[in-house]
Scaffold this active site. Structure first.
Site, PDB file in Angstrom:
ATOM      1  N   ASP A  90      -5.804  -0.429   5.835  1.00  8.18           N
ATOM      2  CA  ASP A  90      -5.224   0.510   5.382  1.00  8.18           C
ATOM      3  C   ASP A  90      -6.065   2.235   6.457  1.00  8.18           C
ATOM      4  OD1 ASP A  90      -8.017   0.453   6.083  1.00  8.18           O
ATOM      5  OD2 ASP A  90      -9.261   0.701   4.373  1.00  8.18           O
ATOM      6  N   SER A  91      -6.121   3.052   6.133  1.00  4.96           N
ATOM      7  CA  SER A  91      -6.270   3.880   7.763  1.00  4.96           C
ATOM      8  C   SER A  91      -7.738   3.394   8.331  1.00  4.96           C
ATOM      9  CB  SER A  91      -5.599   5.520   7.412  1.00  4.96           C
ATOM     10  OG  SER A  91      -6.866   5.544   6.446  1.00  4.96           O
ATOM     11  N   GLY A  92      -9.394   3.120   7.316  1.00  7.92           N
ATOM     12  CA  GLY A  92     -10.126   3.787   7.549  1.00  7.92           C
ATOM     13  C   GLY A  92     -10.404   4.321   6.477  1.00  7.92           C
ATOM     14  N   GLY A  93      -9.579   5.433   6.758  1.00  8.95           N
ATOM     15  CA  GLY A  93      -9.944   6.662   5.757  1.00  8.95           C
ATOM     16  C   GLY A  93     -11.608   6.778   4.741  1.00  8.95           C
ATOM     17  N   PHE A  94     -10.479   6.730   3.283  1.00  8.39           N
ATOM     18  CA  PHE A  94     -11.277   6.276   2.460  1.00  8.39           C
ATOM     19  C   PHE A  94     -12.427   4.980   3.218  1.00  8.39           C
ATOM     20  CE2 PHE A  94     -12.965   2.944  -0.850  1.00  8.39           C
ATOM     21  CZ  PHE A  94     -12.902   4.070  -1.968  1.00  8.39           C
ATOM     22  N   ASP A 144      -6.738   9.277   6.495  1.00 10.74           N
ATOM     23  CA  ASP A 144      -6.821  11.111   4.839  1.00 10.74           C
ATOM     24  C   ASP A 144      -8.146  11.357   4.782  1.00 10.74           C
ATOM     25  OD1 ASP A 144      -7.271   7.751   3.690  1.00 10.74           O
ATOM     26  OD2 ASP A 144      -6.478   8.600   1.999  1.00 10.74           O
ATOM     27  N   GLN A 191      -3.254  12.960  -1.969  1.00 10.98           N
ATOM     28  CA  GLN A 191      -4.237  13.704  -2.441  1.00 10.98           C
ATOM     29  C   GLN A 191      -4.564  14.516  -3.375  1.00 10.98           C
ATOM     30  OE1 GLN A 191      -6.928  11.904  -2.078  1.00 10.98           O
ATOM     31  NE2 GLN A 191      -7.170  10.346  -0.104  1.00 10.98           N
ATOM     32  N   GLY A 219      -7.593   8.927  -3.373  1.00 13.91           N
ATOM     33  CA  GLY A 219      -8.826   9.339  -4.223  1.00 13.91           C
ATOM     34  C   GLY A 219      -8.010   8.979  -5.599  1.00 13.91           C
ATOM     35  N   ASP A 269      -3.738  -2.578  -5.015  1.00 12.96           N
ATOM     36  CA  ASP A 269      -5.144  -3.196  -3.884  1.00 12.96           C
ATOM     37  C   ASP A 269      -6.193  -3.056  -4.661  1.00 12.96           C
ATOM     38  OD1 ASP A 269      -5.058  -0.898  -3.179  1.00 12.96           O
ATOM     39  OD2 ASP A 269      -7.153  -2.365  -2.106  1.00 12.96           O
ATOM     40  N   CYS A 307      -2.776 -20.342 -18.171  1.00 14.92           N
ATOM     41  CA  CYS A 307      -3.500 -20.014 -16.084  1.00 14.92           C
ATOM     42  C   CYS A 307      -2.586 -21.414 -15.713  1.00 14.92           C
ATOM     43  CB  CYS A 307      -4.309 -20.253 -15.529  1.00 14.92           C
ATOM     44  SG  CYS A 307      -3.948 -18.810 -14.163  1.00 14.92           S
ATOM     45  N   CYS A 309      -3.727 -22.187 -12.421  1.00 16.86           N
ATOM     46  CA  CYS A 309      -4.229 -21.788 -11.028  1.00 16.86           C
ATOM     47  C   CYS A 309      -5.196 -23.288 -11.251  1.00 16.86           C
ATOM     48  CB  CYS A 309      -5.605 -21.051 -10.400  1.00 16.86           C
ATOM     49  SG  CYS A 309      -6.912 -20.339 -11.768  1.00 16.86           S
ATOM     50  N   CYS A 312      -7.719 -23.487 -13.292  1.00 18.10           N
ATOM     51  CA  CYS A 312      -7.904 -23.534 -14.739  1.00 18.10           C
ATOM     52  C   CYS A 312      -7.244 -25.153 -15.115  1.00 18.10           C
ATOM     53  CB  CYS A 312      -6.815 -22.397 -15.486  1.00 18.10           C
ATOM     54  SG  CYS A 312      -8.054 -20.969 -15.321  1.00 18.10           S
ATOM     55  N   HIS A 338      -9.126 -17.808  -9.317  1.00 19.53           N
ATOM     56  CA  HIS A 338      -8.263 -17.577 -10.625  1.00 19.53           C
ATOM     57  C   HIS A 338      -8.347 -15.759 -10.704  1.00 19.53           C
ATOM     58  CE1 HIS A 338      -8.053 -17.706 -15.236  1.00 19.53           C
ATOM     59  NE2 HIS A 338      -8.539 -16.253 -14.776  1.00 19.53           N
TER      60      HIS A 338
END
Lengths: 376, 376
Positions: A90-94, A144, A191, A219, A269, A307, A309, A312, A338
């Protein structure tokens, strides 16, 4: 490189594959979040074992600690964290807009206080782009300006306009840095809050700015209602170019993945599966389960019998509950494992439903089971 | 079953194999400790990958939480914790005597306060034996009375005498419970502090009590000096029956493993490798390394280039330091994994040195490197 191939569609839902420098990502795709260069409680070996195609890492966190120069000295982010498949930063904005404490936005960028040592630092479109280039993920995001979910139209427009001006600067800097077409791509972030007119305008202006290889919707999932998020996505979908992968940032609850894929989204994500896992909450096809609950005390059943994994297939609910009651580290890991596997399997199931041509029917059946209140 | 085959000896050091119901243990052997039914920060899969032959679990902890009945309902300790190789349970004696707070010893047993809920509980030789039978480890330990390292002779004799009386009761109860010869064996624990006369007497009286399949040396590494511990072991060695495996309880520092194998010991357990790992301290052939140290910040070298564990083959010291600086769970796991692997490899190296016939020479060379102060 950086091209999305759509293999099937069903209503607005799309299934495809996206070629990135470190491998191919199958969409719809959930990206586990490795905030500080590690997906909390999981190893790269775990992530490969549960089929993660791509991992997200946070530029802000890695910039503050250990610093992108240290990551570069240690061979770049892939080598640093021992992950040879695709990465997105990510860009660091959030992150910067989510920080507690001091923060000042001006046209140049954002001044803020490091959460590690309280030191004043600046991020700008150029710096965010440079840091991401140094980290070396397959996909970098534009810097952003994010506003809270309830922001009024004037506030949302101001942030959207700034995000667009910053996008031009990110793209310019990225173009200067790029030493070849095949190492890293830069995706813009739309945005505009939950204001449809702003979202449409943001999209049109982003598309006017250049030829992108992907589009992110930022956003959202920042405090607004789910209905408003779904409506915002539905309003955008018919206007999104079909050829570009669409990434809905910060979304990771199962019901939101299904709803967003119905509205044409390809990538997601979220820290939810790992954070919830560390709290003892697990996703299952019948809704969430809190493993700390006393009813699991002597339960020999697996967390999710469907599942595959390690959690499980190897352990009982009774043992998992014991690990949480005894505050053992293995519990944090097993439920995180899981939950991430659950979302990766959910994405794979959605790909199959899209290929089978009846995604809306599948989604309705899925919701009927997942959201039935008596088992939640 | 329960038989030790000595394959080679070198001076007093012995290399062999011990057949237990769930598999064969190669000696000298380090047993990782899974206090609450899990080796902290590691999974059974990890333990198999690093070659653990046997794991120790704590009777006191499992009795208090979740309770041996819950473990039994969930299929017994092996199934409960997902570990299909040999298990050994301690008797709860050492744990109870290590507890803070209320504790009262009488001839019947010990009354103490649970560290979980403060409730008064009792353990007796019979109860400790029953709990261990219910848990179902391959090897159960007799319930003993442990005194601190500095205890005077009268105190040590009192505890030793009681331990011997309790041993008879443990053996009787174990004999009543045993539904076949091949499910679980019971090993006695020698007490006597650092008083050689008491230790010799304890050994003789234990051997007079019956035909055992193993012998444990308890009450060492509880505050006395290393020299005194080594001397106590050296004094015992010529009197120990060669045919029985010898287990030195609670010892796990590399230099102590080497010194104890020189003095005829076969088996060890200790929380040191996992506890130190969680603190950022790692064993290496050149001594311990504190990975939090700033000098590792940009170090691309592996923690221990000679080690084959996931930690050493996948990550740089710089990344490991970052994980500790950022307080990431993966760091706890990776250093625990390496430290346990280090001790398992050390044991394997000792087996090879014994087979090669010059264990004393190997031990001296090993110490020369491990203990060189300039690199420690």
């Amino acid at each position: 490189m950086f091209e999305l191939t759509i293999a099937a569609t069903s209503a607005w839902a799309r299934a495809g594959s996206l070629v990135l420098p470190h491998g191919t990502v199958h969409t719809p795709c959930f990206m586990p979040v490795g905030t500080q260069g590690t997906v909390r409680a999981l190893s790269p070996h775990d992530l490969r074992a549960i089929g993660a195609d791509i991992v997200l890492a946070n530029t802000y966190h890695l910039h503050v600690r250990p610093g992108e120069d240290v990551v570069a000295e240690l061979g770049g982010l892939h080598r640093f964290m021992g992950w040879d498949r695709p990465l997105l930063t990510d860009s660091g904005g959030f992150q910067v807009f989510s920080l507690e404490g001091f923060r000042r936005v001006d046209e140049d960028g954002v001044e803020f206080q490091s959460h590690v040592d309280g030191a004043r630092r600046r991020l700008s479109p150029e710096r965010a782009t440079e840091i991401q280039w140094t980290l070396g993920a397959d996909v970098a995001m534009a810097f952003d300006h994010v506003v809270p979910g309830g922001a009024d139209e004037a506030t949302a427009r101001d942030a959207m306009d700034r995000t667009l001006r910053w996008l031009e600067r990110c793209a310019r800097r990225h173009h200067e840095l790029a030493d070849g077409p095949d190492r890293q791509t830069l995706w813009p972030i739309l945005q505009g809050g939950t204001h449809s007119a702003l979202r449409r305008e943001a999209l049109q202006r982003v598309l006017d700015l250049g030829a992108w290889t992907g589009l992110a919707v930022g956003g959202l999932s920042v405090g607004e209602s789910k209905e408003l998020m779904y409506r915002t996505l539905a309003d955008l979908e018919p206007r999104l170019p079909a050829a570009l992968p669409r990434y809905l940032m910060g979304v990771g609850f199962p019901e939101d993945l299904v709803a967003a894929v119905e509205r044409g989204i390809d990538l997601f994500d979220c820290v939810a599966p790992t954070r919830m896992g560390r709290n003892g909450t697990a996703f299952t096809p019948d809704g969430v389960v809190n493993i700390r609950n006393a009813r699991h005390r002597s339960d020999p059943a697996s967390l999710d019998p469907s599942c595959d994994c390690e959690t499980c297939t190897s352990y009982s609910r009774g043992y998992l509950r014991h690990l949480f009651a005894a505050e053992e580290l293995l519990g944090l890991r097993l439920l995180s494992l899981h939950n991430v596997r659950y979302l990766i399997r959910l994405a794979a199931e959605m790909r199959r439903a899209i290929a089978a041509g009846d995604f809306p029917g599948w989604a309705e059946a899925w919701r009927h089971r997942y959201l039935q209140p008596e088992l939640a």
